[in-house]
Design a protein around this motif. Structure first.
Motif, PDB file in Angstrom:
ATOM      1  N   ARG A   1       0.625  -2.595   9.520  1.00 29.49           N
ATOM      2  CA  ARG A   1      -0.249  -0.722   9.749  1.00 29.49           C
ATOM      3  C   ARG A   1      -1.318  -0.808  10.595  1.00 29.49           C
ATOM      4  O   ARG A   1      -2.508   0.213  10.818  1.00 29.49           O
ATOM      5  CB  ARG A   1      -1.254  -1.023   8.366  1.00 29.49           C
TER       6      ARG A   1
ATOM      7  N   LEU B   1      -1.550   0.778   0.006  1.00 28.24           N
ATOM      8  CA  LEU B   1      -0.934  -0.524   0.384  1.00 28.24           C
ATOM      9  C   LEU B   1      -0.449  -0.871  -0.699  1.00 28.24           C
ATOM     10  O   LEU B   1       1.139  -1.525  -1.046  1.00 28.24           O
ATOM     11  CB  LEU B   1      -1.294  -0.813   1.648  1.00 28.24           C
TER      12      LEU B   1
ATOM     13  N   SER C   1      -0.288  -5.124   6.104  1.00 30.25           N
ATOM     14  CA  SER C   1      -1.477  -4.651   5.856  1.00 30.25           C
ATOM     15  C   SER C   1      -1.456  -4.778   7.736  1.00 30.25           C
ATOM     16  O   SER C   1      -1.916  -3.942   9.048  1.00 30.25           O
ATOM     17  CB  SER C   1      -2.830  -5.200   5.783  1.00 30.25           C
TER      18      SER C   1
END
Length: 119
Positions: free
Chosen positions: A26, A108, A23
């Motif tokens: 991203r 994800l 995360s």
């Protein structure tokens, strides 16, 4: 699709670590554990949600809920509005942007779990 076997504690931590690192890569919004738990609850539990109800359900103080909601509202992940039936209460509502964020996070997490399971 076959159900995954239960994770062992070390596997669960490895998965959580991998999801958190992914995360960050991203560039998803950086939420505290409290903010993330509150956001998940609002999207997973059926509405209506009030500050008072969230504090009681999640065993948090009302000021802590308010601070977390401030951050989530700033990200446009939720909105607050007065409860027409009880003007003393504030309703907490979901937004499209919050739904998209959690969908991307769920994707994800699923992708990361598959990679760990395959590797």
């Amino acid at each position: 699709m076959a159900a995954m076997p239960p994770l062992k504690p070390g596997q669960a931590l490895a998965l959580w670590h991998s999801v958190m690192v992914a995360s960050l890569n991203r560039e998803l919004p950086d939420l505290t554990a409290r903010q993330f738990a509150l956001c998940l609850h609002i999207y997973q539990a059926p509405p209506p949600h009030t500050v008072r109800g969230l504090a009681a359900t999640l065993n948090m103080s009302k000021p802590a809920v308010t601070r977390a909601l401030d951050r989530l509202e700033g990200l446009d992940f939720l909105r607050r509005k007065p409860d027409e039936a009880d003007r003393r209460s504030i309703l907490v509502q979901r937004t499209v942007k919050g739904s998209v964020f959690l969908r991307e996070f769920a994707d994800l997490a699923a992708e990361t779990a598959r990679k760990l399971n395959d590797g």
